[in-house]
Write a protein that holds these residues in place. Structure first.
Motif, mmCIF file in Angstrom:
data_model
loop_
_atom_site.group_PDB
_atom_site.id
_atom_site.type_symbol
_atom_site.label_atom_id
_atom_site.label_comp_id
_atom_site.label_asym_id
_atom_site.label_seq_id
_atom_site.Cartn_x
_atom_site.Cartn_y
_atom_site.Cartn_z
ATOM 1 N N ILE A 1 4.449 -27.725 12.500
ATOM 2 C CA ILE A 1 4.693 -26.766 12.268
ATOM 3 C C ILE A 1 6.223 -25.680 13.064
ATOM 4 O O ILE A 1 7.078 -25.979 11.952
ATOM 5 C CB ILE A 1 3.931 -25.668 11.902
ATOM 6 C CG1 ILE A 1 2.384 -26.471 10.771
ATOM 7 C CG2 ILE A 1 4.159 -24.370 11.077
ATOM 8 C CD1 ILE A 1 1.026 -25.236 11.006
ATOM 9 N N MET A 2 5.744 -25.908 13.890
ATOM 10 C CA MET A 2 6.703 -25.190 14.578
ATOM 11 C C MET A 2 8.668 -25.815 14.615
ATOM 12 O O MET A 2 9.498 -24.802 14.156
ATOM 13 C CB MET A 2 6.931 -24.680 16.500
ATOM 14 C CG MET A 2 5.488 -23.911 16.565
ATOM 15 S SD MET A 2 6.787 -22.018 15.656
ATOM 16 C CE MET A 2 4.860 -21.000 16.484
ATOM 17 N N GLY A 3 8.496 -27.211 14.914
ATOM 18 C CA GLY A 3 9.731 -28.453 14.560
ATOM 19 C C GLY A 3 10.268 -28.196 13.100
ATOM 20 O O GLY A 3 10.920 -27.630 12.968
ATOM 21 N N ARG A 4 8.772 -27.968 11.982
ATOM 22 C CA ARG A 4 9.693 -27.847 10.791
ATOM 23 C C ARG A 4 10.213 -26.390 10.647
ATOM 24 O O ARG A 4 10.752 -26.715 9.916
ATOM 25 C CB ARG A 4 7.832 -27.886 10.069
ATOM 26 C CG ARG A 4 7.620 -29.067 9.281
ATOM 27 C CD ARG A 4 6.846 -30.058 7.830
ATOM 28 N NE ARG A 4 6.141 -28.758 7.784
ATOM 29 C CZ ARG A 4 4.814 -28.858 7.996
ATOM 30 N NH1 ARG A 4 4.456 -29.791 8.595
ATOM 31 N NH2 ARG A 4 4.143 -27.639 7.554
ATOM 32 N N TYR B 1 16.535 -19.089 17.134
ATOM 33 C CA TYR B 1 15.107 -17.418 17.180
ATOM 34 C C TYR B 1 13.863 -17.951 17.885
ATOM 35 O O TYR B 1 13.569 -17.017 18.538
ATOM 36 C CB TYR B 1 15.133 -17.939 15.883
ATOM 37 C CG TYR B 1 16.248 -17.093 14.249
ATOM 38 C CD1 TYR B 1 16.351 -15.842 14.774
ATOM 39 C CD2 TYR B 1 17.055 -17.990 14.267
ATOM 40 C CE1 TYR B 1 17.882 -15.541 13.709
ATOM 41 C CE2 TYR B 1 18.144 -17.471 13.100
ATOM 42 C CZ TYR B 1 18.616 -16.870 13.205
ATOM 43 O OH TYR B 1 19.482 -15.796 12.802
ATOM 44 N N ILE B 2 13.420 -19.284 17.553
ATOM 45 C CA ILE B 2 12.044 -19.117 17.756
ATOM 46 C C ILE B 2 12.492 -20.135 19.197
ATOM 47 O O ILE B 2 12.703 -20.982 19.531
ATOM 48 C CB ILE B 2 11.592 -20.101 17.273
ATOM 49 C CG1 ILE B 2 10.788 -20.207 16.067
ATOM 50 C CG2 ILE B 2 10.100 -20.646 17.911
ATOM 51 C CD1 ILE B 2 10.741 -20.155 14.539
ATOM 52 N N HIS B 3 11.754 -19.321 20.537
ATOM 53 C CA HIS B 3 11.487 -19.695 21.938
ATOM 54 C C HIS B 3 10.375 -20.259 21.993
ATOM 55 O O HIS B 3 10.161 -19.268 22.111
ATOM 56 C CB HIS B 3 12.724 -18.686 22.715
ATOM 57 C CG HIS B 3 14.027 -18.289 22.649
ATOM 58 N ND1 HIS B 3 14.436 -18.216 23.178
ATOM 59 C CD2 HIS B 3 14.814 -17.872 21.128
ATOM 60 C CE1 HIS B 3 15.938 -17.990 22.580
ATOM 61 N NE2 HIS B 3 15.366 -17.262 21.359
ATOM 62 N N ILE C 1 14.998 -23.236 9.361
ATOM 63 C CA ILE C 1 15.765 -21.858 10.148
ATOM 64 C C ILE C 1 16.880 -22.101 10.997
ATOM 65 O O ILE C 1 18.493 -20.909 11.452
ATOM 66 C CB ILE C 1 15.271 -20.718 10.274
ATOM 67 C CG1 ILE C 1 14.475 -21.247 11.967
ATOM 68 C CG2 ILE C 1 14.006 -20.956 10.036
ATOM 69 C CD1 ILE C 1 14.102 -20.286 13.349
ATOM 70 N N GLY C 2 17.335 -23.307 10.941
ATOM 71 C CA GLY C 2 18.519 -23.840 11.152
ATOM 72 C C GLY C 2 18.564 -23.962 12.754
ATOM 73 O O GLY C 2 20.041 -23.488 13.810
ATOM 74 N N ASP C 3 17.104 -24.205 13.408
ATOM 75 C CA ASP C 3 17.068 -23.790 14.758
ATOM 76 C C ASP C 3 17.008 -24.962 15.430
ATOM 77 O O ASP C 3 17.154 -25.907 15.135
ATOM 78 C CB ASP C 3 15.503 -22.589 15.390
ATOM 79 C CG ASP C 3 16.539 -22.113 15.790
ATOM 80 O OD1 ASP C 3 17.491 -21.909 16.912
ATOM 81 O OD2 ASP C 3 15.505 -20.920 16.168
ATOM 82 N N SER C 4 17.638 -25.119 17.286
ATOM 83 C CA SER C 4 17.384 -25.909 17.883
ATOM 84 C C SER C 4 15.909 -26.073 19.056
ATOM 85 O O SER C 4 16.091 -24.947 19.686
ATOM 86 C CB SER C 4 18.104 -26.767 18.532
ATOM 87 O OG SER C 4 18.451 -27.210 19.751
ATOM 88 N N SER C 5 14.849 -27.139 19.189
ATOM 89 C CA SER C 5 14.487 -26.138 20.404
ATOM 90 C C SER C 5 15.181 -27.006 21.807
ATOM 91 O O SER C 5 14.270 -25.913 22.524
ATOM 92 C CB SER C 5 13.096 -27.777 20.107
ATOM 93 O OG SER C 5 13.929 -29.033 20.169
#
Length: 226
Positions: free
Chosen positions: A196-199, A213-215, A204-208
């Motif tokens: 779900i975090m990956g989706r 945004y999501i760290h 939101i156009g984020d990169s792991s």
């Protein structure tokens, strides 16, 4: 952050519990003196953890006074083994009773459960955002999240997790915390949270590797910034 008032004369025990719960964005303010605890501005706290064996006054009397004056969830934490104490405590208005000794993990679970129930009972359906400067906005009435005022197309599980993270307002959130607070996550040991975090990152156009945004927070879980 959850702010907890604790009235407990065992300072070593209070310190151990405080250190553990701090990892989950739960701040404990403890008073050994019950009279100081009663005058500590109870309205500003989210929950009360109350010992029964206190100097100068019985904890049940403290519980009764708090229930009469304030609307705050109460967990009695006591080494007194008399079943009548538990019965009386619950009858006069305590929400839970946890006998000592106990694992701090159990207190964490009780706090999360109780806060969740209280929030449900007082929840409004008005549009809300945890931080007015945030790029995110949660519209609870429409069950919609906006990023820079653009609506996100989210599944129910994605909405539940992202809205919870937004409300934590930049604090680190453990995987366990997400599981306890998001009914979509049933299995702690599964990879569903990672999926779900990956989706969410994708939507939101984020990169792991270089997130905006999501760290990921090593040893804890995640943190939403912005």
């Amino acid at each position: 952050m959850i702010n907890v008032l604790m009235i407990e004369d065992d300072t070593e025990f209070a310190e151990i519990l405080s250190e553990y719960l701090a990892k989950y964005n739960i701040k404990i303010t403890n008073y050994e003196d019950p009279y100081l605890g009663l005058s500590a501005g109870i309205k500003k706290y989210d929950l009360l953890i109350l010992d029964l064996t206190l100097p100068g006054i019985d904890g049940l009397e403290v519980c009764k006074e708090v229930v009469e004056k304030y609307d705050i969830p109460i967990i009695i934490s006591s080494a007194r083994s008399d079943i009548s104490d538990k019965v009386i405590g619950l009858q006069i208005g305590a929400d839970d009773y946890l006998p000592k000794p106990y694992d701090p993990k159990e207190m964490y679970a009780r706090i999360q459960s109780l806060i969740r129930r209280y929030k449900k009972s007082t929840n409004t359906t008005e549009s809300a955002t945890a931080n007015p400067d945030s790029d995110f906005r949660v519209d609870e009435k429409r069950h919609q999240i906006f990023l820079k005022e653009a609506p996100l197309n989210l599944t129910p599980a994605e909405y539940e997790i992202l809205s919870y993270m937004i409300k934590q307002n930049g604090f680190s959130i453990s995987r366990e915390q997400l599981v306890y607070n998001c009914s979509s996550l049933k299995d702690k040991g599964s990879k569903s949270l990672d999926v779900i975090m990956g989706r969410l990152r994708s939507k939101i156009g984020d990169s792991s590797k270089n997130p905006t945004y999501i760290h990921s927070v090593r040893g804890i879980g995640y943190k939403l910034v912005g």
